[in-house]
Design a protein around this motif. Structure first.
Motif: not given
Length: 212
Positions: A10, A12-14, A53, A56-57, A123-125, A130
Motif C-alpha cells: 500500500s 501507506q507502507c512506511t 505495516q 500494508a507492505c 486507514q491503510i488505503k 482499505s
C-alpha cells in the motif's frame, strides 16, 4: 487473527512505527522489561503497528496477535495493565457483581486494543478500498465462561469485509454452529472450497448468515 486478501504494498507502507519504548536486547533479568505489566500497553501497541505495516507492505497476508496467554500473569489496576494491580487470570475467576465487574473492565481494555487494530487497518488505503475492507479480522477469547472453563455460547468478533464477502455491522446468532464453521467461512472467503477446519466431528460448512 488477521488474514488479508491483498499482497501489493500500500501507499501507506512506511515500514515504521511509533515506538514508545526502547528495550535492551541483552536484557537477561526476570521478568524482562518487555514482559512486565507496566510495559504491556506499549508492547501491544507496537506489535499492532508492526502487524499493520507487515500487511500494508505485503510482507505477509496472515498475522496473529495474542494478548498474553491462557493463564495470563499480567496485572491490572482500574482496567489498565499495572505492576501493582491484580492478576488478570485470577480476575477471570471472580464471582459476584463486584468481582465480575473487574474482569469485564479488564476485557474492555483488550477490546479497545482490537478497536485500535481495526481502525489502523481501515486507514491503510488499497485502491478505492482499505486494508480492512480486503481483510478478515477474527477476535475471540479462549473461553466463553472462564470460571467454568466452558466453550459454550462463545462470542466472536469478525471485522473487515474479506474483499466484500462478509457483511459486517451486525450481531449474528451462531446457534447450531461452532468456531470451526467461522474458520471455514473465512477460508471460503479467500476462494477455498474447504468444508471443514480442524475437527471433523462437528457440523461441516460455513455460516451463510455472515455473507454480504
Amino acid at each position: 487473527s488477521t488474514t488479508a486478501t491483498g499482497g501489493t504494498p500500500s501507499a501507506q507502507c512506511t515500514k515504521t512505527i511509533n515506538q514508545t519504548k526502547t528495550f535492551a536486547v541483552n536484557d537477561s533479568g526476570y521478568p524482562r522489561q518487555f514482559w512486565t505489566s507496566d510495559n504491556f500497553d506499549s508492547v501491544v501497541d507496537m506489535q499492532t503497528e508492526i502487524a499493520i505495516q507487515a500487511l500494508a507492505c505485503g510482507v505477509t497476508n496472515v498475522v496473529l496477535l495474542q494478548m498474553s496467554h491462557s493463564v495470563s500473569n499480567i496485572n491490572f489496576a482500574l482496567g489498565k495493565p499495572s505492576n501493582t494491580g491484580g492478576n488478570h487470570h485470577d480476575a477471570s475467576h471472580n464471582t459476584g457483581d463486584a468481582g465480575e465487574a473487574i474482569h469485564i473492565t479488564n476485557q474492555a481494555y483488550m477490546m479497545g486494543k482490537l478497536a485500535k487494530l481495526i481502525k489502523g487497518m481501515g486507514q491503510i488505503k488499497e485502491g478505492d478500498k482499505s486494508l480492512l475492507y480486503n481483510s478478515s479480522v477474527l477476535a475471540f477469547s479462549e473461553l466463553a465462561d472462564s470460571r467454568q472453563h466452558s466453550f459454550t455460547n462463545m462470542g466472536l468478533v469478525l471485522a473487515g469485509q474479506g474483499g466484500g464477502y462478509f457483511k459486517t455491522g451486525r450481531c449474528v446468532d451462531g446457534t447450531g454452529f461452532s468456531h470451526n464453521n467461522v474458520l471455514v467461512s473465512i477460508l471460503q472467503s479467500m476462494g477455498l472450497a474447504d468444508k471443514t477446519y480442524g475437527r471433523t466431528d462437528v457440523k461441516e460448512g460455513d455460516i451463510p448468515a455472515l455473507k454480504g
